[in-house]
Design an enzyme around this catalytic site. Structure first.
Site, PDB file in Angstrom:
ATOM      1  N   GLY A 109       6.720   3.893   9.446  1.00 43.33           N
ATOM      2  CA  GLY A 109       5.905   5.061   9.765  1.00 43.33           C
ATOM      3  C   GLY A 109       6.045   5.427  11.229  1.00 43.33           C
ATOM      4  O   GLY A 109       7.042   5.114  11.874  1.00 43.33           O
ATOM      5  N   SER A 110       5.036   6.071  11.761  1.00 41.90           N
ATOM      6  CA  SER A 110       5.110   6.574  13.130  1.00 41.90           C
ATOM      7  C   SER A 110       5.021   5.448  14.152  1.00 41.90           C
ATOM      8  O   SER A 110       4.455   4.377  13.886  1.00 41.90           O
ATOM      9  CB  SER A 110       3.986   7.580  13.386  1.00 41.90           C
ATOM     10  OG  SER A 110       2.736   6.918  13.480  1.00 41.90           O
ATOM     11  N   THR A 111       5.550   5.708  15.341  1.00 42.82           N
ATOM     12  CA  THR A 111       5.498   4.726  16.421  1.00 42.82           C
ATOM     13  C   THR A 111       4.052   4.450  16.830  1.00 42.82           C
ATOM     14  O   THR A 111       3.674   3.299  17.079  1.00 42.82           O
ATOM     15  CB  THR A 111       6.322   5.213  17.617  1.00 42.82           C
ATOM     16  OG1 THR A 111       7.705   5.254  17.234  1.00 42.82           O
ATOM     17  CG2 THR A 111       6.175   4.286  18.818  1.00 42.82           C
ATOM     18  N   GLY A 128       2.548   2.219  14.328  1.00 40.64           N
ATOM     19  CA  GLY A 128       3.189   0.910  14.450  1.00 40.64           C
ATOM     20  C   GLY A 128       2.594   0.084  15.579  1.00 40.64           C
ATOM     21  O   GLY A 128       2.388  -1.132  15.447  1.00 40.64           O
ATOM     22  N   GLU A 164       9.465  -0.419  11.310  1.00 43.20           N
ATOM     23  CA  GLU A 164      10.503   0.630  11.416  1.00 43.20           C
ATOM     24  C   GLU A 164       9.751   1.913  11.691  1.00 43.20           C
ATOM     25  O   GLU A 164       9.034   2.422  10.837  1.00 43.20           O
ATOM     26  CB  GLU A 164      11.328   0.697  10.122  1.00 43.20           C
ATOM     27  CG  GLU A 164      12.590   1.530  10.269  1.00 43.20           C
ATOM     28  CD  GLU A 164      12.362   2.981   9.873  1.00 43.20           C
ATOM     29  OE1 GLU A 164      12.211   3.814  10.802  1.00 43.20           O
ATOM     30  OE2 GLU A 164      12.332   3.276   8.680  1.00 43.20           O
ATOM     31  N   GLU A 190       9.381  13.428  18.479  1.00 45.79           N
ATOM     32  CA  GLU A 190       9.809  13.480  17.084  1.00 45.79           C
ATOM     33  C   GLU A 190       9.018  14.561  16.350  1.00 45.79           C
ATOM     34  O   GLU A 190       7.794  14.560  16.350  1.00 45.79           O
ATOM     35  CB  GLU A 190       9.585  12.122  16.420  1.00 45.79           C
ATOM     36  CG  GLU A 190      10.078  12.057  14.986  1.00 45.79           C
ATOM     37  CD  GLU A 190       9.885  10.692  14.350  1.00 45.79           C
ATOM     38  OE1 GLU A 190      10.806  10.233  13.659  1.00 45.79           O
ATOM     39  OE2 GLU A 190       8.819  10.080  14.561  1.00 45.79           O
ATOM     40  N   LYS A 235       0.841  -1.207   0.000  1.00 46.29           N
ATOM     41  CA  LYS A 235       0.000   0.000   0.000  1.00 46.29           C
ATOM     42  C   LYS A 235       0.866   1.242   0.000  1.00 46.29           C
ATOM     43  O   LYS A 235       1.737   1.414   0.864  1.00 46.29           O
ATOM     44  CB  LYS A 235      -0.929   0.037   1.208  1.00 46.29           C
ATOM     45  CG  LYS A 235      -1.964   1.173   1.120  1.00 46.29           C
ATOM     46  CD  LYS A 235      -2.724   1.400   2.402  1.00 46.29           C
ATOM     47  CE  LYS A 235      -2.023   2.354   3.344  1.00 46.29           C
ATOM     48  NZ  LYS A 235      -1.971   3.746   2.840  1.00 46.29           N
ATOM     49  N   CYS A 269      13.332   9.379   9.441  1.00 43.48           N
ATOM     50  CA  CYS A 269      13.121   8.711  10.721  1.00 43.48           C
ATOM     51  C   CYS A 269      14.398   8.684  11.556  1.00 43.48           C
ATOM     52  O   CYS A 269      14.346   8.729  12.783  1.00 43.48           O
ATOM     53  CB  CYS A 269      12.604   7.308  10.500  1.00 43.48           C
ATOM     54  SG  CYS A 269      13.605   6.336   9.363  1.00 43.48           S
TER      55      CYS A 269
END
Length: 502
Positions: free
Chosen positions: A243-245, A248, A265, A402, A190, A299
């Site tokens: 992507g973002s934590t 995730g 990641e 972040e 995607k 990142c």
């Protein structure tokens, strides 16, 4: 021309045919309910085009195609060498189409054209690297004595769901496609809803390279709909996400429905330590590139610079000069531009919000920190001047969270022990950097920093041949290098009775 593609002319004058559909089973199709996503040029806020957005039903269709392909002899029984040759062919096609791919990336994402060309080069190199690995993935024999012959087989995981981010659309696709294909998996990938265009163009190259139908299926779609459908799908064996934590963590929960193999990641707040014996001019240059390149949307960006007290003031002055001289903000197609716009209005507003937070918390703004409106005659575009804060305390929001923009905080330390405490005082653990001429100290500090990667006397010079990934809340597993193959194979042990009788 069908309504599944549109002819476009990019700002640099390049004309090309842009696919706008979903690639399922090597065929371009509309989404099941014909919903679309508009993609925006971040340089002037104009709409480039719109693309079909996958529904959960479309994910079902793509997964079914991938499962069929996984079992089909055209892919299942192809020799590993021939599988690798298909990947090398795709690498060659990416190189042939480099200018168009880079043009699309810059137009849709906002990164500079030179950076986009570099990303296409990484796509080419990564696919070729893993293409070479395809026939070198094997098990082992294990000697347990004459009564048993034991060996292992490294098998593909199966159908892999892959969700890529908007900051490096093409490069992150290659990082995931490369090892998955080398190991013989099939894929439903995607695109990020903010930047779908370049991977749709790459999809036609995948078809041209000769991959059988269903091996690679490419979807556009909203994360909450198509992404969630991938993460929860019972027909998907593995999910890989960058992507973002926060996202995730959600994917981990959703993937637990059938205990999917996962690779994540996620976020980072990477420290860059500068000791008083460092080669300061090099530290300045690397520190600048480590946070300000790609509009700070990296990142692994070394966004916390920690400098030993005796050289702190000198570093800050030199760093400010470097930012002023090098970080030229403007049209990403202009050859003199270093920094283009942030990818979306949402990201633009996020960075401005952190700038205000830094001011409110009492940090010292020494450079930038405002919208940049001179990139176009209209004054539009999601541009922000590169931002530098000093006087930052570890308790401040801008030190801990972040930002994902051209935004850096600089703090000082007295001793090596304090530097390590400050560096490790974070929930993240992706990248880190150390500047010193004392190699003994460099290796000592590298061992104690809680991060998946450490650069000594450089920053963010990653390489497709070297493992990439984090610890703590920066992810699970590794991409790139030989280590990147591990997440796309499973080991089967075979026990052959050579004489034990009951």
């Amino acid at each position: 021309m069908s309504d599944l593609a549109v002819e476009l002319t990019a700002p640099n004058g390049k004309k090309y045919i842009q696919p706008t559909g979903l690639l399922i089973n090597n065929e371009w199709v509309k989404s099941s309910n014909e919903q679309k996503i508009a993609t925006i040029n971040p340089t002037d806020e104009s709409e480039i085009t719109s693309v079909y957005a996958a529904t959960a039903d479309d994910v079902d269709t793509a997964v079914a195609a991938a499962r069929k392909a996984f079992k089909d002899p055209s892919w299942r029984d192809i020799s590993p060498t021939d599988r690798g040759n298909l990947m090398i062919k795709l690498s060659d096609l990416a190189a042939e189409h480099a200018e168009i791919l880079a043009t699309i990336e810059t137009w849709d994402n906002g990164k500079t054209y030179n950076d986009s060309l570099g990303d296409v080069e990484e796509v080419k190199a990564c696919l070729r690297y893993y293409g070479g690995y395809a026939d070198k993935i094997h098990g082992q024999t294990i000697d347990v004595g004459p009564a048993k012959f034991a060996y292992t087989i490294r098998e593909p995981v199966g159908v892999c769901g892959q969700i890529i981010p908007w900051n490096y659309p093409l490069a992150m696709a290659a990082w995931k496609l490369g090892p998955a294909l080398a190991c013989g998996n099939t894929i439903v990938i995607k695109a990020a809803e903010q930047t779908p265009l370049s991977i749709l163009y790459l999809a036609n190259l995948i078809k041209e390279a000769g991959f059988p139908p269903g091996v690679v299926n490419i979807l556009n779609g909203h994360g909450r709909e198509a992404g969630a459908a991938i993460a929860t799908h019972l027909g998907i064996d593995k999910v890989a996400f960058t992507g973002s934590t926060g996202t995730g963590k959600e994917i981990m929960k959703m993937a637990s429905i059938n205990m999917k193999n996962i690779t994540l990641e996620t976020g980072g707040k990477s420290p860059l330590l500068i000791f008083d014996d460092a080669e300061l001019d090099q530290a300045v240059k690397w520190a600048h590139g480590g946070i300000m390149s790609n509009q700070g949307q990296i990142c692994t960006a070394t966004s916390r610079i920690l400098v030993q007290e005796s050289v702190y003031e000198k570093f800050v002055e030199d760093f400010k000069k470097e930012v002023k001289e090098i970080s030229i903000v403007g049209d990403p197609f202009a050859p003199t531009t270093f920094q283009g716009p942030q990818v979306t209005e949402v990201q633009y507003e996020r960075v401005l919000g952190f700038i205000q937070a830094g001011k409110d918390e009492g940090a010292t703004l020494v450079s930038g920190g405002e919208a940049f409106t001179k990139a176009s005659s209209s004054g539009k575009g999601f541009f922000i001047t590169p931002t530098v804060f000093t006087g930052v305390k570890p308790s401040m929001k801008i030190y801990r969270e972040e930002v994902f923009g051209p935004f850096v905080v600089i703090a000082s330390f007295k001793t090596e022990e304090e530097a390590l405490e400050m560096a490790n005082d974070t929930t993240y653990g992706l990248g880190s950097a150390v500047f010193t001429r004392d190699l003994t100290r460099a290796h000592r500090v590298a061992k104690r920093i809680e991060a998946g990667m450490v650069w000594i006397n450089s920053s963010n010079d990653s390489d497709f041949r070297i493992p990439f990934g984090g610890v703590k809340q920066s992810g699970i597993g590794r991409e790139l290098g030989e280590a990147g193959l591990a997440g796309y194979t499973q080991i089967k042990a075979v026990h052959v009775n050579m004489g034990s009788r009951l």
